[in-house]
Design an enzyme around this catalytic site. Structure first.
Site, mmCIF file in Angstrom:
data_model
loop_
_atom_site.group_PDB
_atom_site.id
_atom_site.type_symbol
_atom_site.label_atom_id
_atom_site.label_comp_id
_atom_site.label_asym_id
_atom_site.label_seq_id
_atom_site.Cartn_x
_atom_site.Cartn_y
_atom_site.Cartn_z
ATOM 1 N N LYS A 1 -55.441 -24.495 -9.759
ATOM 2 C CA LYS A 1 -55.936 -25.429 -11.032
ATOM 3 C C LYS A 1 -57.435 -25.737 -10.360
ATOM 4 O O LYS A 1 -58.320 -25.881 -11.337
ATOM 5 C CB LYS A 1 -55.287 -26.822 -11.075
ATOM 6 N N GLY B 1 -42.782 -28.750 0.146
ATOM 7 C CA GLY B 1 -43.619 -27.653 -0.364
ATOM 8 C C GLY B 1 -44.324 -28.322 -1.692
ATOM 9 O O GLY B 1 -44.642 -27.329 -2.686
ATOM 10 N N GLU C 1 -50.425 -30.342 -1.825
ATOM 11 C CA GLU C 1 -51.649 -29.214 -1.699
ATOM 12 C C GLU C 1 -51.856 -28.934 -0.148
ATOM 13 O O GLU C 1 -51.538 -29.747 0.572
ATOM 14 C CB GLU C 1 -52.875 -29.731 -2.160
ATOM 15 N N LYS D 1 -56.167 -30.575 -13.381
ATOM 16 C CA LYS D 1 -55.008 -30.388 -14.239
ATOM 17 C C LYS D 1 -55.459 -30.908 -15.809
ATOM 18 O O LYS D 1 -55.263 -30.355 -16.832
ATOM 19 C CB LYS D 1 -53.636 -30.714 -14.096
ATOM 20 N N GLY E 1 -43.595 -27.411 -6.394
ATOM 21 C CA GLY E 1 -42.442 -26.960 -5.714
ATOM 22 C C GLY E 1 -42.302 -25.343 -5.961
ATOM 23 O O GLY E 1 -42.937 -24.938 -7.157
HETATM 24 N N1 HSE Z 1 -49.477 -30.368 -5.311
HETATM 25 C C1 HSE Z 1 -49.231 -30.376 -6.745
HETATM 26 C C2 HSE Z 1 -48.492 -31.337 -7.265
HETATM 27 C C3 HSE Z 1 -48.465 -28.887 -6.771
HETATM 28 O O1 HSE Z 1 -47.972 -32.158 -6.150
HETATM 29 O O2 HSE Z 1 -48.469 -31.846 -8.323
HETATM 30 C C4 HSE Z 1 -48.445 -28.754 -8.168
HETATM 31 O O3 HSE Z 1 -49.557 -28.401 -8.962
#
Ligand code: HSE
Length: 434
Positions: free
Chosen positions: A106, A188, A191, A206, A303
């Site tokens: 993104k 997971g 970022e 986003k 995830g």
């Molecule tokens: N780190 C981002 C979140 C991952 O937690 O939304 C998905 O884009």
């Protein structure tokens, strides 16, 4: 596409999402081949470091990810490295080499998307980034394709899974910020640099992408007003709750004659609103279109597997587009496989039953005895007091799982009980927990 009608993909980046993509491609071979209308094969992996416990099947492995972009056998380059330096050079090279590109990045699309998309269009290759926004929710496809007939004037949503996970755990369980962030990293969700999750940068990237798709404007990375969840204290969450609100980190974009408004910030939402109950790693995006009205998409926002679901869908989409168009039912009509349908009587549910019976001792035990004789167990049972002057009472019960046929036979027997009236209600209960 390769002459032998294979779609060869090269995956660069073998973190949480990269490994999940490789797993889907290698384990769902037949399904993807049907849906893409040709086999999808992992040909080349770009992994800058050696990982002794990773297995990439027969794919070639390169330490220099640029080798994947240069590989003449690769049709689609899947960029899952993240960041805006190596990933930027890699995608530019892949486009110059005539590869289609799929990315979950993104930051890169928000910052360099105008240039990369223009380059791809000039080169006649496809660039797709469904996984860049809201993880597994197919919001890009919905905005780009499904809502093509709408003027979109507003969208709002929870678009960072890590932030929503942290706020949910803090407000519902009173957990400490740092502890929950560490868990989000271990799962997971976060970022590589979680600062982007908590200071609103990730959500802003986003929102920039969503706004471009929704309003037909160039990607404008500096447009959003930005405030993160790091500015909240546990006390704010508690005070908001006492006032009947939940605090959610929202991205909001609106367009009017005056211009475009884009902002990401923690927001108090009345706790009876739909977005207020979107908890944990779930994301939700609400879109208002002039023809469709308002729609809300909810699903996992981060995830490995959920994000890989979107990445692989883009790969399939590219293959379909290369074939001219996708099959109307998702797989070619010749590949549809009939399956047996489960007869209604065999479908198990939990059940709501409303009966009316004479207000006499022993009635309840007769009813429960019939149910037990059919191995239907009762989850809860309520007997309402009789209306004034009446000698009959409503009896409401909820059962555990039972098949429709067992339930119907039991109800027939219950209706034969002298004290029970012949009118009853039988409704399925669906808790969506399976
Ligand atoms: N780190 C981002 C979140 C991952 O937690 O939304 C998905 O884009």
């Amino acid at each position: 596409m390769s002459d032998d009608k294979l779609l060869n993909i090269g995956v660069c980046g073998v973190g949480t999402v990269g490994l999940a993509v490789i797993d889907i491609v290698n384990s769902q071979t037949a399904m993807l081949a049907d849906r893409a209308t040709c086999p999808v094969q992992l040909t080349h992996v770009g992994a800058r470091r050696e990982h002794v416990d990773h297995h990439y099947g027969d794919a070639l492995v390169s330490r220099d990810v640029m080798d994947v972009a240069r590989d003449p056998n690769v049709d689609v380059l899947v960029e899952l490295i993240g960041g805006t330096t190596v990933a930027y050079d890699l995608i530019k090279l892949a486009i110059a080499e005539g590869k289609h590109v799929v990315t979950a990045n993104k930051a890169l699309i928000a910052e360099h998307g105008n240039e990369l998309i223009a380059l791809a269009e000039t080169a006649g290759v496809q660039i797709r980034f469904e996984a860049a926004v809201a993880g597994g929710i197919p919001i890009i496809k919905v905005l780009r394709e499904s809502l093509a007939a709408n003027q979109i004037t507003e969208l709002a949503g929870i678009i960072n899974g890590t932030g929503n996970f942290i706020l949910t755990e803090m407000s519902t369980k009173g957990r400490a910020f740092d502890e929950v962030l560490a868990e989000a990293q271990a799962l997971g969700y976060a970022e590589a640099d979680p600062t982007f999750d908590i200071d609103g940068t990730d959500a802003a990237h986003k929102l920039v992408i969503l706004s471009s798709l929704a309003f037909g404007i160039p990607l404008s990375i500096d447009a959003p007003v930005k405030q993160g969840i790091n500015e909240l204290t546990p006390a704010d969450l508690e005070y908001a709750a006492a006032l009947g609100y939940r605090v959610k980190h929202l991205g909001i974009a609106r367009v009017s004659e005056a211009g475009v408004e884009m902002r990401v910030h923690p927001t108090l939402i009345p706790d009876n609103k739909q977005l207020a109950s979107v908890d944990g790693v779930l994301n939700a995006v609400m879109v208002s279109g002039d023809a469709v009205g308002e729609l809300v998409l909810v699903g996992p926002g981060a995830g490995g597997a959920a994000t890989a679901s979107s990445v692989c869908a883009d790969v399939v989409d590219i293959a379909r587009n290369m074939m001219g168009s996708g099959p109307a039912l998702g797989v070619p009509a010749t590949q549809l496989v009939a399956k047996p349908f489960i007869p209604a009587g065999d479908i198990a549910s939990e059940w709501y039953v409303r009966l009316t019976a004479a207000d006499r001792p022993g009635v309840m035990s007769d009813i429960t005895h019939v149910l037990a004789s059919h191995e239907i167990s009762i989850e809860s049972l309520v007997q309402k007091p009789p209306a004034t002057g009446a000698d009959e009472v409503p009896i409401i019960l909820l059962t555990h799982l039972a098949s429709e046929s067992a339930m119907k036979v039991a109800m027939k027997e219950i209706m034969l009980l002298e004290e029970v009236h012949s009118e009853y209600a039988l409704l399925r209960v669906e808790a969506f927990e399976h």
